[in-house]
Design a protein around this motif. Sequence first.
Motif, PDB file in Angstrom:
ATOM      1  N   MET A   1       0.635  -1.163  -0.154  1.00 49.57           N
ATOM      2  CA  MET A   1      -0.031  -0.059   0.402  1.00 49.57           C
ATOM      3  C   MET A   1       0.637   1.246  -0.009  1.00 49.57           C
ATOM      4  N   SER A   2       2.408   0.939   0.616  1.00 48.34           N
ATOM      5  CA  SER A   2       2.802   2.262   0.884  1.00 48.34           C
ATOM      6  C   SER A   2       3.508   2.741  -0.842  1.00 48.34           C
ATOM      7  N   ASN A   3       4.173   2.148  -1.256  1.00 50.29           N
ATOM      8  CA  ASN A   3       4.566   1.800  -1.962  1.00 50.29           C
ATOM      9  C   ASN A   3       3.398   2.355  -3.157  1.00 50.29           C
ATOM     10  N   GLU A   4       2.142   1.848  -3.157  1.00 54.86           N
ATOM     11  CA  GLU A   4       1.435   2.382  -3.918  1.00 54.86           C
ATOM     12  C   GLU A   4       0.949   4.005  -3.663  1.00 54.86           C
ATOM     13  N   ILE A   5       1.452   4.458  -3.174  1.00 55.44           N
ATOM     14  CA  ILE A   5       1.412   5.899  -2.167  1.00 55.44           C
ATOM     15  C   ILE A   5       1.878   6.735  -3.103  1.00 55.44           C
ATOM     16  N   VAL A   6       3.142   6.177  -2.878  1.00 60.27           N
ATOM     17  CA  VAL A   6       4.371   7.171  -3.412  1.00 60.27           C
ATOM     18  C   VAL A   6       4.363   7.067  -5.167  1.00 60.27           C
ATOM     19  N   GLN A   7       4.201   5.774  -5.378  1.00 63.25           N
ATOM     20  CA  GLN A   7       4.318   5.758  -6.368  1.00 63.25           C
ATOM     21  C   GLN A   7       2.682   7.155  -6.946  1.00 63.25           C
ATOM     22  N   TRP A   8       1.892   7.123  -6.422  1.00 61.15           N
ATOM     23  CA  TRP A   8       1.026   7.647  -6.805  1.00 61.15           C
ATOM     24  C   TRP A   8       1.694   9.566  -6.886  1.00 61.15           C
ATOM     25  N   ILE A   9       1.661   9.688  -5.399  1.00 65.66           N
ATOM     26  CA  ILE A   9       2.628  10.963  -4.625  1.00 65.66           C
ATOM     27  C   ILE A   9       3.858  11.325  -6.225  1.00 65.66           C
ATOM     28  N   LEU A  10       4.405  10.499  -7.145  1.00 62.52           N
ATOM     29  CA  LEU A  10       5.173  11.138  -7.889  1.00 62.52           C
ATOM     30  C   LEU A  10       4.699  10.905  -9.167  1.00 62.52           C
ATOM     31  N   SER A  11       3.555  10.358  -9.245  1.00 61.47           N
ATOM     32  CA  SER A  11       2.764  10.772 -10.270  1.00 61.47           C
ATOM     33  C   SER A  11       1.919  12.437 -10.952  1.00 61.47           C
ATOM     34  N   ILE A  12       1.821  12.567  -9.445  1.00 60.50           N
ATOM     35  CA  ILE A  12       1.314  13.600  -8.475  1.00 60.50           C
ATOM     36  C   ILE A  12       2.264  15.002  -9.185  1.00 60.50           C
ATOM     37  N   ILE A  13       3.290  14.816  -9.419  1.00 62.99           N
ATOM     38  CA  ILE A  13       4.417  15.605  -8.736  1.00 62.99           C
ATOM     39  C   ILE A  13       5.334  15.279 -10.383  1.00 62.99           C
ATOM     40  N   GLY A  14       5.081  13.873 -10.884  1.00 65.33           N
ATOM     41  CA  GLY A  14       5.196  14.197 -12.206  1.00 65.33           C
ATOM     42  C   GLY A  14       4.696  14.912 -13.562  1.00 65.33           C
ATOM     43  N   VAL A  15       2.972  15.124 -12.708  1.00 65.44           N
ATOM     44  CA  VAL A  15       1.923  15.887 -13.744  1.00 65.44           C
ATOM     45  C   VAL A  15       2.054  17.512 -13.705  1.00 65.44           C
ATOM     46  N   LEU A  16       3.181  17.355 -12.140  1.00 63.82           N
ATOM     47  CA  LEU A  16       2.740  19.342 -11.772  1.00 63.82           C
ATOM     48  C   LEU A  16       4.130  19.681 -11.944  1.00 63.82           C
ATOM     49  N   GLY A  17       5.318  19.020 -12.210  1.00 61.32           N
ATOM     50  CA  GLY A  17       6.177  19.423 -12.970  1.00 61.32           C
ATOM     51  C   GLY A  17       5.897  19.179 -14.325  1.00 61.32           C
ATOM     52  N   THR A  18       5.097  18.397 -15.480  1.00 64.12           N
ATOM     53  CA  THR A  18       4.937  18.858 -16.942  1.00 64.12           C
ATOM     54  C   THR A  18       4.249  20.257 -17.102  1.00 64.12           C
ATOM     55  N   VAL A  19       3.048  20.334 -15.932  1.00 62.29           N
ATOM     56  CA  VAL A  19       1.896  21.690 -16.373  1.00 62.29           C
ATOM     57  C   VAL A  19       3.299  22.672 -15.815  1.00 62.29           C
ATOM     58  N   ILE A  20       4.049  22.457 -15.583  1.00 65.54           N
ATOM     59  CA  ILE A  20       4.595  23.901 -14.650  1.00 65.54           C
ATOM     60  C   ILE A  20       5.419  24.063 -15.712  1.00 65.54           C
ATOM     61  N   ALA A  21       6.283  23.159 -16.632  1.00 66.05           N
ATOM     62  CA  ALA A  21       7.205  23.066 -17.684  1.00 66.05           C
ATOM     63  C   ALA A  21       6.535  23.940 -18.720  1.00 66.05           C
ATOM     64  N   ILE A  22       4.682  23.175 -19.118  1.00 67.34           N
ATOM     65  CA  ILE A  22       4.741  24.106 -20.033  1.00 67.34           C
ATOM     66  C   ILE A  22       4.432  25.166 -19.775  1.00 67.34           C
ATOM     67  N   TYR A  23       3.387  26.067 -18.627  1.00 57.84           N
ATOM     68  CA  TYR A  23       3.205  27.254 -18.011  1.00 57.84           C
ATOM     69  C   TYR A  23       3.949  27.967 -18.481  1.00 57.84           C
ATOM     70  N   GLN A  24       5.400  27.602 -18.461  1.00 54.57           N
ATOM     71  CA  GLN A  24       7.190  28.596 -18.351  1.00 54.57           C
ATOM     72  C   GLN A  24       7.491  28.248 -19.489  1.00 54.57           C
ATOM     73  N   TYR A  25       6.597  27.310 -20.100  1.00 56.96           N
ATOM     74  CA  TYR A  25       7.317  27.414 -22.046  1.00 56.96           C
ATOM     75  C   TYR A  25       6.398  28.422 -22.885  1.00 56.96           C
ATOM     76  N   ALA A  26       4.573  28.287 -22.329  1.00 55.16           N
ATOM     77  CA  ALA A  26       3.735  29.725 -22.590  1.00 55.16           C
ATOM     78  C   ALA A  26       4.098  30.822 -22.115  1.00 55.16           C
ATOM     79  N   VAL A  27       4.591  31.092 -20.978  1.00 54.20           N
ATOM     80  CA  VAL A  27       5.232  32.308 -20.878  1.00 54.20           C
ATOM     81  C   VAL A  27       5.901  33.081 -21.346  1.00 54.20           C
ATOM     82  N   LEU A  28       7.144  32.138 -21.734  1.00 52.89           N
ATOM     83  CA  LEU A  28       8.492  33.118 -21.921  1.00 52.89           C
ATOM     84  C   LEU A  28       7.806  33.401 -23.526  1.00 52.89           C
TER      85      LEU A  28
END
Length: 144
Positions: A1-28
Amino acid sequence: MSNEIVQWILSIIGVLGTVIAIYQYAVLNESKKRRHELQFLFAGIHQFTLSKRMEWDNQISLLPKPQNDRDMEIIRVHVRARDNLMAIGNAITALESVIDTDSSAISAMFEKTIKQVELNNRLQTEGSKNPTIPSNQKMNETEQ
């Protein structure tokens, strides 16, 4: 269970990182567009000051030779106005070149003006060959 939570948190962080990168690209990207818009705005103001300077030069050339101090003061006012326009034009050029030191909208506008003049010259050359123009009709008659 704890392994799934870590993967889920890492997935959310990956999605947020991608969204932030896209946003920064658009702003630039948008920032770059705005810089060029501002450059061409300054270039337009520069062109305006150049045309006004030519107008002042024309007006100054039409002034009669000064006969007294009042006439000389009129000439000084005209020359001062022309010089002030050039100072504004120089300041605008400096501002435009600070935005992007590698490219100049003023130079781009000059190049475009040269190209338009060349195209206009070609058009006039072709237009002068028009057989319906009276002077060309006379030339065609003499050639035959």
